[in-house]
Design an enzyme around this catalytic site. Structure first.
Site, short mmCIF file in Angstrom:
data_model
loop_
_atom_site.label_atom_id
_atom_site.label_comp_id
_atom_site.label_asym_id
_atom_site.label_seq_id
_atom_site.Cartn_x
_atom_site.Cartn_y
_atom_site.Cartn_z
CB THR A 37 -0.86 0.04 1.28
OG1 THR A 37 0.01 0.26 2.41
CG2 THR A 37 -1.64 -1.25 1.48
CB ILE A 61 -3.34 -10.22 4.70
CG1 ILE A 61 -3.95 -8.91 5.21
CG2 ILE A 61 -1.83 -10.22 4.82
CD1 ILE A 61 -3.83 -8.72 6.72
CB SER A 86 -0.52 1.61 10.87
OG SER A 86 0.22 2.50 10.03
CB THR A 126 -1.99 -0.64 18.87
OG1 THR A 126 -1.90 0.67 19.42
CG2 THR A 126 -3.43 -0.88 18.44
CG ASP A 127 -0.55 2.15 23.32
OD1 ASP A 127 -0.95 2.37 22.16
OD2 ASP A 127 0.25 2.90 23.92
CD GLU A 128 -3.75 4.54 18.70
OE1 GLU A 128 -4.87 4.68 18.19
OE2 GLU A 128 -2.75 5.17 18.32
CE1 TYR A 154 -4.09 0.88 13.61
CE2 TYR A 154 -4.04 2.19 15.62
CZ TYR A 154 -3.49 1.21 14.82
OH TYR A 154 -2.35 0.55 15.23
CB SER A 155 -8.01 2.15 18.51
OG SER A 155 -9.02 3.12 18.61
CB SER A 157 -10.05 -1.96 12.75
OG SER A 157 -8.78 -1.32 12.79
CG ASP A 276 -7.36 17.97 19.40
OD1 ASP A 276 -6.43 17.28 18.93
OD2 ASP A 276 -7.65 18.01 20.60
NE ARG A 277 -5.12 11.71 15.21
CZ ARG A 277 -4.01 11.00 15.45
NH1 ARG A 277 -3.89 10.30 16.56
NH2 ARG A 277 -3.03 10.97 14.57
P1 NAD Z 1 2.86 0.77 8.50
O1 NAD Z 1 1.64 1.46 8.06
O2 NAD Z 1 4.18 1.46 8.45
O3 NAD Z 1 3.04 -0.58 7.64
C1 NAD Z 1 1.96 -1.43 7.34
C2 NAD Z 1 2.41 -2.42 6.27
O4 NAD Z 1 1.31 -3.32 6.01
C3 NAD Z 1 2.76 -1.75 4.93
O5 NAD Z 1 3.94 -2.32 4.40
C4 NAD Z 1 1.56 -2.08 4.03
O6 NAD Z 1 1.90 -2.18 2.66
C5 NAD Z 1 1.12 -3.43 4.61
N1 NAD Z 1 -0.31 -3.71 4.35
C6 NAD Z 1 -1.36 -2.89 4.61
N2 NAD Z 1 -2.50 -3.48 4.22
C7 NAD Z 1 -2.16 -4.71 3.73
C8 NAD Z 1 -2.90 -5.79 3.20
N3 NAD Z 1 -4.23 -5.73 3.07
N4 NAD Z 1 -2.24 -6.90 2.81
C9 NAD Z 1 -0.88 -6.97 2.93
N5 NAD Z 1 -0.13 -5.97 3.41
C10 NAD Z 1 -0.76 -4.85 3.81
O7 NAD Z 1 2.55 0.24 9.96
P2 NAD Z 1 3.52 0.10 11.24
O8 NAD Z 1 3.57 1.38 11.94
O9 NAD Z 1 4.74 -0.60 10.82
O10 NAD Z 1 2.63 -0.89 12.12
C11 NAD Z 1 2.76 -2.30 12.00
C12 NAD Z 1 1.80 -2.96 12.96
O11 NAD Z 1 2.11 -2.59 14.29
C13 NAD Z 1 0.35 -2.57 12.75
O12 NAD Z 1 -0.44 -3.73 12.93
C14 NAD Z 1 0.07 -1.55 13.84
O13 NAD Z 1 -1.28 -1.60 14.22
C15 NAD Z 1 0.98 -2.04 14.94
N6 NAD Z 1 1.49 -1.02 15.87
C16 NAD Z 1 2.10 0.12 15.41
C17 NAD Z 1 2.64 1.02 16.31
C18 NAD Z 1 3.36 2.28 15.85
O14 NAD Z 1 3.68 3.13 16.67
N7 NAD Z 1 3.61 2.45 14.57
C19 NAD Z 1 2.57 0.76 17.69
C20 NAD Z 1 1.92 -0.40 18.12
C21 NAD Z 1 1.41 -1.29 17.21
O1 DAU Z 2 0.05 3.89 20.42
C1 DAU Z 2 0.35 3.08 19.32
C2 DAU Z 2 -0.13 3.74 18.05
O2 DAU Z 2 0.75 4.84 17.81
C3 DAU Z 2 -0.16 2.81 16.85
O3 DAU Z 2 -1.11 1.80 17.08
C4 DAU Z 2 -0.50 3.57 15.57
O4 DAU Z 2 -0.39 2.70 14.46
C5 DAU Z 2 0.48 4.71 15.41
O5 DAU Z 2 0.13 5.47 14.27
C6 DAU Z 2 0.49 5.59 16.65
O6 DAU Z 2 -0.77 6.30 16.79
P1 DAU Z 2 -0.83 7.85 17.23
O7 DAU Z 2 -2.12 8.39 16.77
O8 DAU Z 2 -0.47 8.00 18.65
O9 DAU Z 2 0.40 8.40 16.34
P2 DAU Z 2 0.59 9.72 15.45
O10 DAU Z 2 2.05 9.76 15.08
O11 DAU Z 2 -0.42 9.83 14.38
O12 DAU Z 2 0.32 10.88 16.50
C7 DAU Z 2 1.04 10.99 17.71
C8 DAU Z 2 0.48 12.17 18.48
O13 DAU Z 2 0.83 13.38 17.78
C9 DAU Z 2 -1.03 12.17 18.58
O14 DAU Z 2 -1.42 12.68 19.85
C10 DAU Z 2 -1.48 13.13 17.49
C11 DAU Z 2 -0.35 14.12 17.41
N1 DAU Z 2 -0.10 14.69 16.07
C12 DAU Z 2 0.08 13.84 15.02
C13 DAU Z 2 0.30 14.31 13.74
C14 DAU Z 2 0.47 13.37 12.59
C15 DAU Z 2 0.02 16.06 15.90
O15 DAU Z 2 -0.10 16.85 16.84
N2 DAU Z 2 0.25 16.55 14.62
C16 DAU Z 2 0.38 15.73 13.55
O16 DAU Z 2 0.56 16.25 12.42
#
Ligand code: NAD
Ligand code: DAU
Length: 340
Positions: A37, A61, A86, A126-128, A154-155, A157, A276-277
């Site tokens: 993606t 998947i 994600s 995720t902790d979310e 997202y959370s 799902s 805000d989000r």
């Molecule tokens: P990311 O978005 O960087 O990567 C997701 C990957 O999944 C990409 O390579 C994408 O191509 C692939 N993908 C998406 N849909 C797909 C599909 N239908 N079939 C096959 N591949 C597909 O995500 P990330 O930040 O690396 O997160 C990885 C996992 O960890 C996720 O499940 C997320 O929920 C979890 N997680 C992320 C964080 C964080 O801070 N980033 C923290 C806790 C948990």
């Molecule tokens: O806690 C784990 C999660 O952390 C993962 O499950 C998610 O996949 C990952 O994306 C992340 O979620 P958050 O929503 O916490 O991450 P994000 O980087 O999007 O945002 C972090 C914080 O920063 C959040 O409070 C929103 C804020 N933010 C984010 C963006 C992108 C801003 O203030 N400005 C921004 O432009």
């Protein structure tokens, strides 16, 4: 030699896990499944592609027949599911894709595990899924028994997938584990997420869009520490269990953004407070006692070191993220941030 099937290996955490395993575990072969993606990048996997212990399939998947064919051919010993949509902001724009990949995709993967000999399955969550904590109760932390209380599509799902994974364990005795980690940072993170977005914008002298007042708190963990936790759970985790992963490193968003300005010698006047989000979670904070006491996991990278090396990585790897910020991401950025 053990064969591990890794989904989502072209994304941020999946790719870091691929490299962690290739670099430290000569006894393991990796099969990566990723549909590429917007968040998946083959350039991220360039070094892995040159390794004979690594095989890549471009595969969604959600596609049952395609996934079954890969299982028939590769016969993996275990599966780690990183593949997901994600980004919270994108889930607010378009929830449907999140439900399809993050819930139904997980079902397809677990059905393949069942029908190919009850293969070990680890769900990266995720902790979310716990929702959020109040800002004024530092004593409150998420434990594995905190009720699920998701806030965003997202959370929700991800919570659905966790429940499904645990139900497959109870109903079909599928050997499942689930890990719930806090916010990761480090190399190869897509620039839509807070830390790389602020680094990229700082370097371009663009406004730094902080949601609300920037007082929301996240619990940051260096990605390599998360990868080590998943490796440990795969090897020694108790089947049917959930493990929280986090390093007691809570920080306010505004402090992270100011720190990045400081690292890059950019003025804080770039900071722009924006709308805000929707449904924005206030605070996340993980209690990692269970994984520490049962599996001996502790985080190894202090935030002060991890953030410095992450900023350095983005400085040293400009072509990697500059290519990304010029594609689909540009349209997304425009939609998400213009007039905010
Ligand atoms: P990311 O978005 O960087 O990567 C997701 C990957 O999944 C990409 O390579 C994408 O191509 C692939 N993908 C998406 N849909 C797909 C599909 N239908 N079939 C096959 N591949 C597909 O995500 P990330 O930040 O690396 O997160 C990885 C996992 O960890 C996720 O499940 C997320 O929920 C979890 N997680 C992320 C964080 C964080 O801070 N980033 C923290 C806790 C948990
Ligand atoms: O806690 C784990 C999660 O952390 C993962 O499950 C998610 O996949 C990952 O994306 C992340 O979620 P958050 O929503 O916490 O991450 P994000 O980087 O999007 O945002 C972090 C914080 O920063 C959040 O409070 C929103 C804020 N933010 C984010 C963006 C992108 C801003 O203030 N400005 C921004 O432009």
């Amino acid at each position: 030699m053990k064969k591990l099937l890794v989904t989502g290996g072209a994304g941020f955490i999946g790719a870091n896990f691929v490299y962690h395993m290739l670099d430290t575990r000569p006894d393991v072969r990796l099969v990566c499944v990723d549909s590429l993606t917007y968040a998946g990048n083959m350039s991220t996997l360039a070094r892995a592609m040159a390794d004979s212990r690594f095989t890549f399939y471009r595969q969604d998947i959600r596609d049952r027949a395609g996934i079954d064919a890969i299982f028939d051919r590769e016969k993996p010993d275990a599966v780690v599911n990183f593949a997901a949509e994600s980004h919270v902001d994108r889930s607010i724009e378009d929830p449907a894709l999140f439900l399809q990949t993050n819930v139904l995709g997980v079902q397809v993967m677990m059905d393949a595990c069942r029908s190919h000999g009850n293969i070990r399955f680890h769900q990266v969550s995720t902790d979310e899924v716990y929702g959020d904590l109040p800002l004024d109760r530092p004593d409150m932390l998420f434990t594995e028994s905190t009720p699920l209380h998701a806030s965003s599509p997202y959370s929700a799902s991800k919570a659905g997938a966790d429940l499904l994974a645990l139900a497959y364990h109870r109903t079909y005795a599928l050997p499942v584990t689930v890990s719930r980690c806090s916010n990761n940072y480090g190399p190869y993170q897509f620039p839509e997420k807070l830390i790389p977005l602020m680094i990229a914008n700082c370097l371009a002298d663009k406004p730094l869009p902080v949601y609300g007042k920037g007082l929301n708190v996240r619990d940051w963990l260096y990605v390599e520490d998360h990868c080590k936790a998943i490796e440990l759970i795969l090897e020694k985790g108790r089947i049917g269990e959930v493990y929280n992963v986090g390093g007691h490193n809570e920080m306010r968003n505004i402090d992270i953004v100011k720190l990045i300005c400081g690292e890059l010698h950019k003025p804080e006047s770039l900071i722009t407070y924006v709308t805000d989000r929707k449904g924005h979670d206030l605070r996340y904070a993980i209690d990692p006692t269970k994984i520490r006491d049962e599996l001996g996991w502790v985080p190894e990278t202090a935030f002060a070191d991890g953030i410095k090396s992450t900023v350095r990585w983005y400085l040293d790897n400009r072509p990697w993220w500059e290519e990304i910020v010029s594609g689909e991401y540009r349209d997304y950025y425009e939609r998400m941030y213009a007039n905010r």
